[in-house]
Enzyme design. Structure first.
Site, short mmCIF file in Angstrom:
data_model
loop_
_atom_site.label_atom_id
_atom_site.label_comp_id
_atom_site.label_asym_id
_atom_site.label_seq_id
_atom_site.Cartn_x
_atom_site.Cartn_y
_atom_site.Cartn_z
N ARG A 124 0.81 -1.23 -0.15
CA ARG A 124 0.00 -0.08 -0.17
C ARG A 124 0.98 1.34 0.30
O ARG A 124 2.48 0.71 -0.01
CB ARG A 124 -1.59 0.01 1.50
CG ARG A 124 -0.30 -0.43 2.39
CD ARG A 124 -1.17 0.52 3.18
NE ARG A 124 -0.46 1.75 3.69
CZ ARG A 124 0.70 2.65 3.93
NH1 ARG A 124 1.39 1.51 4.10
NH2 ARG A 124 0.75 4.11 3.33
N GLY A 125 0.00 2.65 -0.25
CA GLY A 125 1.38 3.40 -0.11
C GLY A 125 1.48 3.54 -1.47
O GLY A 125 1.34 3.29 -3.07
N ALA A 126 1.09 5.13 -2.84
CA ALA A 126 1.05 5.48 -4.36
C ALA A 126 2.69 5.13 -4.09
O ALA A 126 2.53 4.19 -5.86
CB ALA A 126 0.87 7.05 -4.26
N CYS A 148 -1.84 9.44 8.14
CA CYS A 148 -1.84 8.27 6.79
C CYS A 148 0.05 7.68 7.12
O CYS A 148 0.58 8.15 7.88
CB CYS A 148 -2.01 8.49 6.23
SG CYS A 148 -1.98 6.48 4.46
N ASP A 168 -1.61 10.77 -3.61
CA ASP A 168 -2.14 9.95 -4.63
C ASP A 168 -2.02 10.37 -5.39
O ASP A 168 -1.79 9.38 -6.50
CB ASP A 168 -3.68 8.81 -3.51
CG ASP A 168 -2.79 8.02 -2.20
OD1 ASP A 168 -3.02 8.73 -1.65
OD2 ASP A 168 -2.52 7.01 -2.98
C1 RUB Z 1 -1.84 5.74 1.67
C2 RUB Z 1 -1.51 7.40 1.18
C3 RUB Z 1 -0.89 8.20 1.54
C4 RUB Z 1 0.17 8.12 -0.24
C5 RUB Z 1 1.14 8.55 -0.27
O1 RUB Z 1 -3.44 5.10 1.25
O2 RUB Z 1 -2.66 8.20 1.30
O3 RUB Z 1 -0.71 9.63 1.84
O4 RUB Z 1 -0.09 6.93 -1.17
O5 RUB Z 1 2.53 7.61 0.45
P1 RUB Z 1 -3.15 3.64 1.62
P2 RUB Z 1 3.79 7.72 -0.31
O6 RUB Z 1 -2.84 3.30 2.81
O7 RUB Z 1 -4.48 3.42 0.96
O8 RUB Z 1 -2.19 3.11 0.41
O9 RUB Z 1 4.06 8.90 -0.18
O10 RUB Z 1 4.40 6.63 0.30
O11 RUB Z 1 3.70 7.50 -2.17
#
Ligand code: RUB
Length: 312
Positions: free
Chosen positions: A18-20, A122, A191
């Protein structure tokens, strides 16, 4: 052949990955694997099919689309040339992810004051890169991390920051405004960022932005340029993922007919954003269009994937 792609896609869908940024990197890794192993007689169709399976996982983060599209723009006369091109495009994308976060940390750190309290929401690797870097260069900082219901990604953030020695206080999401008066700046991830500079990030981000604006606290977004959406330049709206009710309440409430809505992301208008820290510089949200044109290009809308496979 497709079973490993389906299994990998399920990991994105059930949020094991998870995480973009992580999702995008993982997608590039899967496509690299497909490019390495697909039979020559059906190379292109294997790549397309794998791409459509991966894309049909989580709809909101454009990083996934940009990763898939980047790799699918492979070129070559022969199949072997196309295979080599796809593998090298996947590798390029993976290093784009790795390098961008480091640079974002270096640029964004300069906007964090010594002796300050930073609020984050988050679990964003890009936002954490800024916070970590500020700490590493010797600034005294404390972090207020929101719980981030319902999936509690704030716990991951708190753990990651504690592991390197940063003082962290975890708060429930509804306590954001209560604590905002103590906060010096907010740093969140992204995201998706649209062509007009709107931010789409974890549900609750827009409320934090609202509270920050009210308290005149700078609101900073950490976003690699592959978080910007070329599709929005052509009028497409960002789809906000709605996840299952079971993530929010126990089944007994659902059984007696309680309805639950569980949007995973929300929309923060650009007027609430002071700065977007990207790997090509710290920019105002109004510059989103330039980033899309210069970093992602119009060609990014080529290769739109259809016929996505339902993973459920
Ligand atoms: C994760 C989320 C993060 C972004 C950015 O949502 O909203 O703030 O994805 O993360 P989920 P990064 O847990 O539902 O995927 O900076 O790591 O890309």
């Amino acid at each position: 052949m497709f079973q490993f792609v389906i299994d990998a896609a399920k990991k994105i869908k059930n949020m094991e990955i998870r995480g973009a940024a992580r999702i995008a990197k993982f997608a590039a890794e899967i496509l690299k694997n497909v490019a390495e192993t697909a039979p020559s007689e059906s190379f292109d169709s294997y790549m397309k099919k794998a791409a459509s399976i991966i894309l049909n996982t989580r709809p909101t983060a454009v990083s996934l689309y940009n990763a898939v599209n980047y790799v699918l723009n492979y070129r070559g006369e022969t199949v072997e040339e196309r295979r080599i091109s796809a593998i090298s495009k996947a590798k390029e994308f993976i290093s784009w992810v790795e390098n961008a976060q480091k640079i974002i940390g270096e640029i964004g750190e300069k906007r964090i004051k010594d002796n300050s309290i930073v609020m984050t929401h988050c679990n964003s690797s890009a936002a954490i890169s800024i916070i970590k870097r500020a700490y590493e260069v010797g600034k005294k900082i404390e972090v207020i991390a929101t719980e981030s219901r319902p999936r509690l990604q704030g716990h991951i953030t708190a753990k990651q920051l504690r592991e390197i020695g940063i003082d962290v206080t975890l708060i429930v999401d509804s306590a954001v405004r209560f604590f905002m008066k103590e906060v010096d700046c907010v740093v969140v991830g992204a995201d998706t960022i649209t062509a007009n500079g709107t931010l789409i990030n974890k549900i609750g981000t827009s409320q934090i932005a609202l509270a920050a604006k009210e308290a005149r606290v700078p609101f900073i977004v950490a976003a690699e340029t592959y978080k910007f959406s070329p599709k929005t330049l052509f009028g497409e709206l960002v789809v906000i993922e709605e996840r299952s009710a079971e993530e929010v309440v126990p089944e007994e409430l659902l059984k007696i007919g309680v309805k639950v809505r569980n949007p995973a992301f929300d929309v923060t208008p650009r007027d609430y954003i002071d700065l977007i820290v990207t790997e090509v510089g710290a920019i105002p949200p109004e510059m989103a269009y330039v980033i899309i044109r210069e970093r992602l290009g119009y060609s990014s809308i080529e290769g739109e994937i259809v016929d996505a496979k339902d993973l459920d």
